[in-house]
Design a protein around this motif. Structure first.
Motif, PDB file in Angstrom:
ATOM      1  N   TRP A 184       6.121  -6.503  10.093  1.00 50.66           N
ATOM      2  CA  TRP A 184       5.835  -6.526   8.660  1.00 50.66           C
ATOM      3  C   TRP A 184       4.426  -7.012   8.349  1.00 50.66           C
ATOM      4  CZ3 TRP A 184       4.367 -11.054   6.333  1.00 50.66           C
ATOM      5  CH2 TRP A 184       4.640 -12.241   7.038  1.00 50.66           C
ATOM      6  N   ILE A 187       2.127  -4.084   8.132  1.00 51.49           N
ATOM      7  CA  ILE A 187       2.404  -3.336   6.902  1.00 51.49           C
ATOM      8  C   ILE A 187       1.754  -4.050   5.717  1.00 51.49           C
ATOM      9  CG2 ILE A 187       4.205  -2.526   5.320  1.00 51.49           C
ATOM     10  CD1 ILE A 187       6.085  -2.347   7.753  1.00 51.49           C
ATOM     11  N   LEU A 188       1.879  -5.372   5.692  1.00 49.52           N
ATOM     12  CA  LEU A 188       1.303  -6.172   4.610  1.00 49.52           C
ATOM     13  C   LEU A 188      -0.209  -6.028   4.545  1.00 49.52           C
ATOM     14  CD1 LEU A 188       1.555  -8.283   2.359  1.00 49.52           C
ATOM     15  CD2 LEU A 188       1.468 -10.067   4.124  1.00 49.52           C
ATOM     16  N   VAL A 191      -1.165  -2.770   2.983  1.00 47.74           N
ATOM     17  CA  VAL A 191      -0.938  -2.839   1.531  1.00 47.74           C
ATOM     18  C   VAL A 191      -2.079  -3.599   0.856  1.00 47.74           C
ATOM     19  CG1 VAL A 191       0.557  -3.782  -0.280  1.00 47.74           C
ATOM     20  CG2 VAL A 191       1.575  -2.637   1.697  1.00 47.74           C
ATOM     21  N   GLY A 194      -5.145  -1.433   0.540  1.00 45.32           N
ATOM     22  CA  GLY A 194      -5.031  -0.495  -0.571  1.00 45.32           C
ATOM     23  C   GLY A 194      -5.235  -1.139  -1.924  1.00 45.32           C
ATOM     24  N   ILE A 195      -4.599  -2.294  -2.142  1.00 46.84           N
ATOM     25  CA  ILE A 195      -4.688  -2.982  -3.441  1.00 46.84           C
ATOM     26  C   ILE A 195      -6.114  -3.448  -3.723  1.00 46.84           C
ATOM     27  CG2 ILE A 195      -3.986  -5.047  -4.720  1.00 46.84           C
ATOM     28  CD1 ILE A 195      -1.241  -4.791  -3.372  1.00 46.84           C
ATOM     29  N   ILE A 235      -7.132   3.662   3.247  1.00 44.29           N
ATOM     30  CA  ILE A 235      -5.809   3.244   3.730  1.00 44.29           C
ATOM     31  C   ILE A 235      -5.482   3.944   5.047  1.00 44.29           C
ATOM     32  CG2 ILE A 235      -3.321   3.363   3.279  1.00 44.29           C
ATOM     33  CD1 ILE A 235      -3.958   2.952   0.314  1.00 44.29           C
ATOM     34  N   TYR A 239      -5.035   2.230   8.696  1.00 47.43           N
ATOM     35  CA  TYR A 239      -3.793   2.481   9.443  1.00 47.43           C
ATOM     36  C   TYR A 239      -4.067   2.917  10.877  1.00 47.43           C
ATOM     37  CZ  TYR A 239       0.539   4.987  10.716  1.00 47.43           C
ATOM     38  OH  TYR A 239       1.664   5.446  11.353  1.00 47.43           O
TER      39      TYR A 239
END
Length: 286
Positions: A184, A187-188, A191, A194-195, A235, A239
């Motif tokens: 996780w 994944i965080l 994110v 992106g933000i 993003i 990744y």
């Protein structure tokens, strides 16, 4: 146009020189950078001007603050060094936005007149408008400085063995998030990339809406979709690239947000062009 072609050619040559392969088919580093690696022009101009300064700085501070904070500190320093250029670019952009009604009036004056003489006169009037309000067209090239820096950081992230061994809050900086999606934390971080990237692109528009005389146009509407594409692209790269690049992008986006707010309230909000405010007020009354 000539200046644009020359700058574009130089920029393309520098960028292409920074896209050299850095790992082999087995994932081994082709040209690792360590404290013993010589910093000379023999490795190439892109290495000498961009990659080596970043890599050597990270190696220098790593014993004291760690490689992860070395990446963050290098990013902060780079942004501080480019701050004067970014201030000039953003102020020029804001002035152009404030003068948009005047520019559109000139363009309407020559609407339908496609002969070369009319087009030259229109261009001359627009250039005179920019000159009168001290707008530098070359300032629009300033944001392109970030691309070679991003490529240099990417190559440094691949060629620094120390980054492959660094774990930052449980995240291996040398690992690619695409291979760690069961965790996780990776994944965080995607994110967060992106933000922060989205906010860094939207914060200027949010602040400009508060500026007197601001109004959107078709060019800005097109830019909105370009920004969305850029966010998606960043993003995807975060990744598929080493996690050290995600640290770089989060730091850069955060600095961009802070820098944009600072520039707006200390420079842009104080901008006064020669005529636009009274002109805009008249247009508003009509």
């Amino acid at each position: 146009k000539k200046m644009f072609k020359v700058v574009s050619l130089i920029f393309l040559l520098v960028v292409l020189s920074g896209c050299a392969r850095t790992v082999d088919a087995q994932g081994n580093i082709i040209k690792p950078i360590t404290s013993e690696t010589p910093w000379t022009l023999s490795a190439g101009i892109f290495d000498f001007l961009f990659i080596m300064p970043i890599a050597k700085f990270i190696l220098f501070v790593e014993p004291y603050i760690g490689a992860a904070f070395g990446v963050i500190l290098a990013t902060v320093i780079i942004n501080l060094l480019t701050l004067p250029l970014m201030i000039k670019s953003q102020v020029s952009t804001q002035k152009m936005q404030m003068l948009m009604p005047k520019q559109e009036a000139i363009q309407r004056k020559y609407k339908g007149r496609t002969d070369k003489a009319s087009q030259m006169r229109m261009s001359a009037e627009i250039q005179a408008l920019y000159k009168k309000n001290n707008i530098s067209m070359s300032a629009s090239f300033m944001p392109f400085l970030t691309l070679p820096i991003m490529l240099a950081m990417w190559q440094a992230a691949q060629r620094l063995p120390i980054l492959r061994e660094t774990v930052f809050f449980g995240i291996n900086l040398g690992a690619k998030p695409m291979t760690q999606m069961g965790d996780w934390r990776y994944i965080l971080i995607i994110v967060l990339v992106g933000i922060t990237q989205f906010l860094s692109m939207e914060i200027s528009k949010i602040l400009m809406k508060k500026q007197k005389g601001y109004r959107e146009n078709k060019a800005m509407d097109s830019m909105k979709y370009m920004n969305y594409f850029m966010v998606v692209m960043i993003i995807f790269m975060a990744y598929s690239m080493e996690t050290a690049m995600s640290i770089y992008w989060i730091t850069t986006s955060t600095i961009t947000i802070i820098r944009t707010i600072y520039i707006h309230y200390n420079h842009v909000a104080k901008v006064e062009t020669d005529e636009p405010r009274s002109y805009l007020d008249k247009k508003k009354k009509k």
